[in-house]
Design a protein around this motif. Structure first.
Motif, PDB file in Angstrom:
ATOM      1  N   VAL A  55       0.818  -1.218   0.000  1.00  0.00           N
ATOM      2  CA  VAL A  55       0.000   0.000   0.000  1.00  0.00           C
ATOM      3  C   VAL A  55       0.848   1.263   0.000  1.00  0.00           C
ATOM      4  O   VAL A  55       0.297   2.374  -0.037  1.00  0.00           O
ATOM      5  CB  VAL A  55      -0.949   0.027   1.224  1.00  0.00           C
ATOM      6  N   LEU A  56       2.183   1.115   0.029  1.00  0.00           N
ATOM      7  CA  LEU A  56       3.056   2.289   0.148  1.00  0.00           C
ATOM      8  C   LEU A  56       2.833   3.326  -0.945  1.00  0.00           C
ATOM      9  O   LEU A  56       2.777   4.531  -0.650  1.00  0.00           O
ATOM     10  CB  LEU A  56       4.525   1.838   0.179  1.00  0.00           C
ATOM     11  N   PRO A  57       2.709   2.941  -2.230  1.00  0.00           N
ATOM     12  CA  PRO A  57       2.466   3.965  -3.251  1.00  0.00           C
ATOM     13  C   PRO A  57       1.203   4.786  -2.987  1.00  0.00           C
ATOM     14  O   PRO A  57       1.171   5.995  -3.239  1.00  0.00           O
ATOM     15  CB  PRO A  57       2.352   3.165  -4.551  1.00  0.00           C
ATOM     16  N   PHE A  58       0.154   4.160  -2.464  1.00  0.00           N
ATOM     17  CA  PHE A  58      -1.090   4.877  -2.176  1.00  0.00           C
ATOM     18  C   PHE A  58      -0.913   5.839  -0.996  1.00  0.00           C
ATOM     19  O   PHE A  58      -1.429   6.957  -1.014  1.00  0.00           O
ATOM     20  CB  PHE A  58      -2.215   3.880  -1.861  1.00  0.00           C
ATOM     21  N   ILE A  59      -0.167   5.395   0.022  1.00  0.00           N
ATOM     22  CA  ILE A  59       0.087   6.261   1.177  1.00  0.00           C
ATOM     23  C   ILE A  59       0.945   7.457   0.772  1.00  0.00           C
ATOM     24  O   ILE A  59       0.691   8.599   1.183  1.00  0.00           O
ATOM     25  CB  ILE A  59       0.761   5.460   2.307  1.00  0.00           C
ATOM     26  N   GLN A  60       1.964   7.199  -0.057  1.00  0.00           N
ATOM     27  CA  GLN A  60       2.813   8.303  -0.516  1.00  0.00           C
ATOM     28  C   GLN A  60       2.015   9.311  -1.336  1.00  0.00           C
ATOM     29  O   GLN A  60       2.226  10.526  -1.209  1.00  0.00           O
ATOM     30  CB  GLN A  60       3.987   7.753  -1.342  1.00  0.00           C
ATOM     31  N   SER A 116      -5.645   1.681  10.244  1.00  0.00           N
ATOM     32  CA  SER A 116      -6.624   2.100   9.237  1.00  0.00           C
ATOM     33  C   SER A 116      -7.310   3.409   9.612  1.00  0.00           C
ATOM     34  O   SER A 116      -7.973   4.022   8.769  1.00  0.00           O
ATOM     35  CB  SER A 116      -7.678   1.014   9.040  1.00  0.00           C
ATOM     36  N   LEU A 117      -7.162   3.837  10.862  1.00  0.00           N
ATOM     37  CA  LEU A 117      -7.850   5.037  11.339  1.00  0.00           C
ATOM     38  C   LEU A 117      -6.963   6.283  11.329  1.00  0.00           C
ATOM     39  O   LEU A 117      -7.398   7.352  11.740  1.00  0.00           O
ATOM     40  CB  LEU A 117      -8.368   4.808  12.768  1.00  0.00           C
ATOM     41  N   ALA A 118      -5.723   6.137  10.884  1.00  0.00           N
ATOM     42  CA  ALA A 118      -4.792   7.270  10.893  1.00  0.00           C
ATOM     43  C   ALA A 118      -5.292   8.387   9.985  1.00  0.00           C
ATOM     44  O   ALA A 118      -5.747   8.143   8.862  1.00  0.00           O
ATOM     45  CB  ALA A 118      -3.409   6.810  10.452  1.00  0.00           C
ATOM     46  N   THR A 119      -5.188   9.627  10.471  1.00  0.00           N
ATOM     47  CA  THR A 119      -5.639  10.794   9.699  1.00  0.00           C
ATOM     48  C   THR A 119      -4.492  11.547   9.039  1.00  0.00           C
ATOM     49  O   THR A 119      -4.737  12.486   8.288  1.00  0.00           O
ATOM     50  CB  THR A 119      -6.408  11.749  10.616  1.00  0.00           C
ATOM     51  N   GLY A 120      -3.260  11.152   9.321  1.00  0.00           N
ATOM     52  CA  GLY A 120      -2.101  11.798   8.722  1.00  0.00           C
ATOM     53  C   GLY A 120      -0.884  10.916   8.891  1.00  0.00           C
ATOM     54  O   GLY A 120      -0.907   9.915   9.621  1.00  0.00           O
ATOM     55  N   PHE A 121       0.220  11.284   8.211  1.00  0.00           N
ATOM     56  CA  PHE A 121       1.409  10.440   8.258  1.00  0.00           C
ATOM     57  C   PHE A 121       1.994  10.368   9.662  1.00  0.00           C
ATOM     58  O   PHE A 121       2.479   9.310  10.089  1.00  0.00           O
ATOM     59  CB  PHE A 121       2.466  10.960   7.286  1.00  0.00           C
ATOM     60  N   TRP A 185      -6.385   1.834   0.665  1.00  0.00           N
ATOM     61  CA  TRP A 185      -5.371   1.157   1.470  1.00  0.00           C
ATOM     62  C   TRP A 185      -5.840   0.855   2.891  1.00  0.00           C
ATOM     63  O   TRP A 185      -5.367  -0.081   3.531  1.00  0.00           O
ATOM     64  CB  TRP A 185      -4.084   1.986   1.516  1.00  0.00           C
ATOM     65  N   ARG A 186      -6.804   1.615   3.409  1.00  0.00           N
ATOM     66  CA  ARG A 186      -7.263   1.384   4.792  1.00  0.00           C
ATOM     67  C   ARG A 186      -7.977   0.035   4.937  1.00  0.00           C
ATOM     68  O   ARG A 186      -7.916  -0.598   6.001  1.00  0.00           O
ATOM     69  CB  ARG A 186      -8.188   2.516   5.228  1.00  0.00           C
ATOM     70  N   ALA A 187      -8.628  -0.412   3.885  1.00  0.00           N
ATOM     71  CA  ALA A 187      -9.350  -1.690   3.950  1.00  0.00           C
ATOM     72  C   ALA A 187      -8.403  -2.856   4.219  1.00  0.00           C
ATOM     73  O   ALA A 187      -8.783  -3.833   4.883  1.00  0.00           O
ATOM     74  CB  ALA A 187     -10.110  -1.919   2.647  1.00  0.00           C
ATOM     75  N   ALA A 188      -7.178  -2.757   3.722  1.00  0.00           N
ATOM     76  CA  ALA A 188      -6.215  -3.851   3.921  1.00  0.00           C
ATOM     77  C   ALA A 188      -5.919  -4.061   5.408  1.00  0.00           C
ATOM     78  O   ALA A 188      -5.832  -5.198   5.881  1.00  0.00           O
ATOM     79  CB  ALA A 188      -4.930  -3.545   3.156  1.00  0.00           C
ATOM     80  N   PHE A 189      -5.774  -2.970   6.166  1.00  0.00           N
ATOM     81  CA  PHE A 189      -5.465  -3.092   7.585  1.00  0.00           C
ATOM     82  C   PHE A 189      -6.668  -3.581   8.390  1.00  0.00           C
ATOM     83  O   PHE A 189      -6.509  -4.292   9.389  1.00  0.00           O
ATOM     84  CB  PHE A 189      -4.970  -1.750   8.123  1.00  0.00           C
ATOM     85  N   VAL A 190      -7.862  -3.209   7.982  1.00  0.00           N
ATOM     86  CA  VAL A 190      -9.062  -3.684   8.683  1.00  0.00           C
ATOM     87  C   VAL A 190      -9.179  -5.202   8.555  1.00  0.00           C
ATOM     88  O   VAL A 190      -9.420  -5.921   9.542  1.00  0.00           O
ATOM     89  CB  VAL A 190     -10.320  -2.998   8.124  1.00  0.00           C
TER      90      VAL A 190
END
Length: 459
Positions: A55-60, A116-121, A185-190
């Motif tokens: 998921v790194l490309p999506f987070i970046q 999955s609940l993070a609002t920022g880096f 990307w958040r769905a992966a962590f859930v």
């Protein structure tokens, strides 16, 4: 926290209310269920960890994060794990390990859901630190437990499968990339948090094995403080003395620490593991990004290729390494097998990065990971053989600390060089150097193995 049964039974007395294992000369006196549960715990740990490269490309893209900043995620996580790893080793040698492991796996599941609940880096980074700090417990706990669940002649197999499952968890890279592309990307962590809860319940059902029972030669009295046997059932003469206990029947911590740090084989393999982890973590973390950028494929496909190569290559390598380790187990020959595999794998890595097509890159990288994976069962089994049952938790903790530093800095160095040169390919060429160094150090440890295996326990 519930103390280990040795506090109840004192030295030499059998533990109360415990189901006895089958004959100690069997390959699996407790059966293979403990290995399956411990391997599942390792799979859950690394599955969540492997989601991140996918998921790194999506987070970046979402938070506009550069490669250097992204490389800080494994660094911070590994350093957080290091801070608690010595404590994990101390507890693993003194308390009920299966209960501690169950609590740790539960913490992984909760922290994974929180990611999955993070609002920022910054918030995401802090959550990863909390998750990684609990991951520092798995190595010492599982390493100590497996040595007490399985006798020397089957430890290469047990440690091989335990070491294999984290790499099987590379399907997390695939899951992260595919889920991220289709659902965010958040769905992966859930989704990854759910199996963690199941494995935590399974860990609670494991029985705590007696420390060092299977190190005794076949036919020794169950309650007698017999000496650890080697792979052929012989007892090295220098190890026939029982450890002088400290408070609660346990060896004194300072004596334990001195013995662990004074074991040349362990020190050489710890440095070798740090170098190996440096190279492998850098490869695994950035391979999906390399495929996406340099071969022009979508993020989901890049993650799928990376994950598939890791799973297939490492499975083949561990199976081959386990077979070779059973055949060449005398006199530390396992270390020659593992060291040669690491060196050859480093050469294959250079060839893989040089390949112009995605297919050739994937095949050569698979060969690199397969040859390096032959070291996984052999190095870990050799470490268990040179450590006494009363110090294995601390010994595996020291090993985990060194490996964590390698895991920490490999992705960061690649990220820094990638930003400086504008090419992640150029950054990954340098990873072959620590890999070859790790292989040579593993081969060198062969020269001290027999002597260290014959040392008396800490008193």
């Amino acid at each position: 926290m519930i103390k280990d049964d040795s506090d109840i039974r004192r030295a030499g007395e059998p533990a109360p209310d415990r189901r006895s294992p089958r004959p100690a000369d069997g390959h699996a006196p407790y059966g293979w269920k403990p290995l399956a549960v411990l391997a599942a715990a390792g799979f859950i740990d690394r599955f969540e960890h492997q989601l991140l490269p996918g998921v790194l490309p999506f987070i970046q893209d979402e938070w506009d994060v550069g490669d250097t900043t992204a490389g800080l995620l494994p660094l911070g996580g590994a350093l957080a794990a290091v801070t608690l790893t010595p404590l994990a080793g101390y507890l693993a040698d003194r308390y009920r390990r299966v209960r501690i492991l169950a609590v740790i796996v539960l913490c992984w599941a909760v922290a994974t859901l929180a990611s999955s609940l993070a609002t920022g880096f910054a918030m995401f980074f802090v959550i990863r630190l909390l998750l990684a700090s609990s991951e520092g417990f798995y190595g010492p706990l599982s390493g100590s437990l497996l040595a007490d669940f399985y006798p020397p002649q089957s430890r290469a197999k047990a440690y091989g499968w335990r070491g294999l499952t984290p790499y099987l968890a590379s399907i997390g890279v695939i899951a992260g990339g595919v889920l991220g592309q289709h659902f965010g990307w958040r769905a992966a962590f859930v989704i990854a948090a759910i199996p963690g809860l199941i494995v935590a319940a399974l860990c609670m059902r494991l029985q705590e094995p007696p420390r060092g029972l299977l190190d005794r030669p076949a036919g020794a009295a169950p309650g007698s403080p017999g000496a650890p046997a080697d792979e052929d059932g012989r007892v090295p003469e220098a190890r026939t003395g029982a450890a002088r206990p400290g408070r609660g029947g346990h060896p004194r911590f300072r004596r334990q620490l001195r013995q662990v740090l004074g074991t040349p084989t362990l020190l050489l393999l710890s440095i070798a593991l740090a170098a190996l982890a440096f190279g492998l973590s850098g490869i695994s973390y950035w391979t999906p990004t390399l495929i996406h950028r340099d071969h022009g494929v979508a993020e989901g496909l890049a993650a799928s290729v990376s994950g598939a190569v890791t799973v297939i290559g490492v499975v083949a390598g561990v199976l081959a390494g386990t077979r070779l380790g059973r055949r060449w187990r005398r006199g530390g020959a396992r270390l020659l097998v593992g060291g040669a595999g690491i060196v050859i794998g480093g050469v294959f890595l250079v060839a893989a990065i040089s390949m112009p097509s995605l297919g050739a890159f994937a095949i050569t990288l698979l060969l690199a990971k397969a040859t390096m994976a032959t070291a996984i069962p052999n190095l870990t089994a050799a470490i268990a053989d040179v450590l006494h049952a009363t110090t294995r938790g601390l010994g595996f903790a020291a090993l985990h600390v060194c490996g964590a530093f390698g895991v920490a800095f490999g992705p960061l160095v690649v990220g820094v060089v990638s930003d400086a040169t504008g090419s992640v390919v150029s950054a990954m060429y340098g990873l072959s150097v620590p890999l070859v160094l790790g292989g040579l150090l593993t081969i060198a440890a062969h020269m001290t193995f027999d002597r260290d295996r014959s040392r008396p326990p800490a008193g």
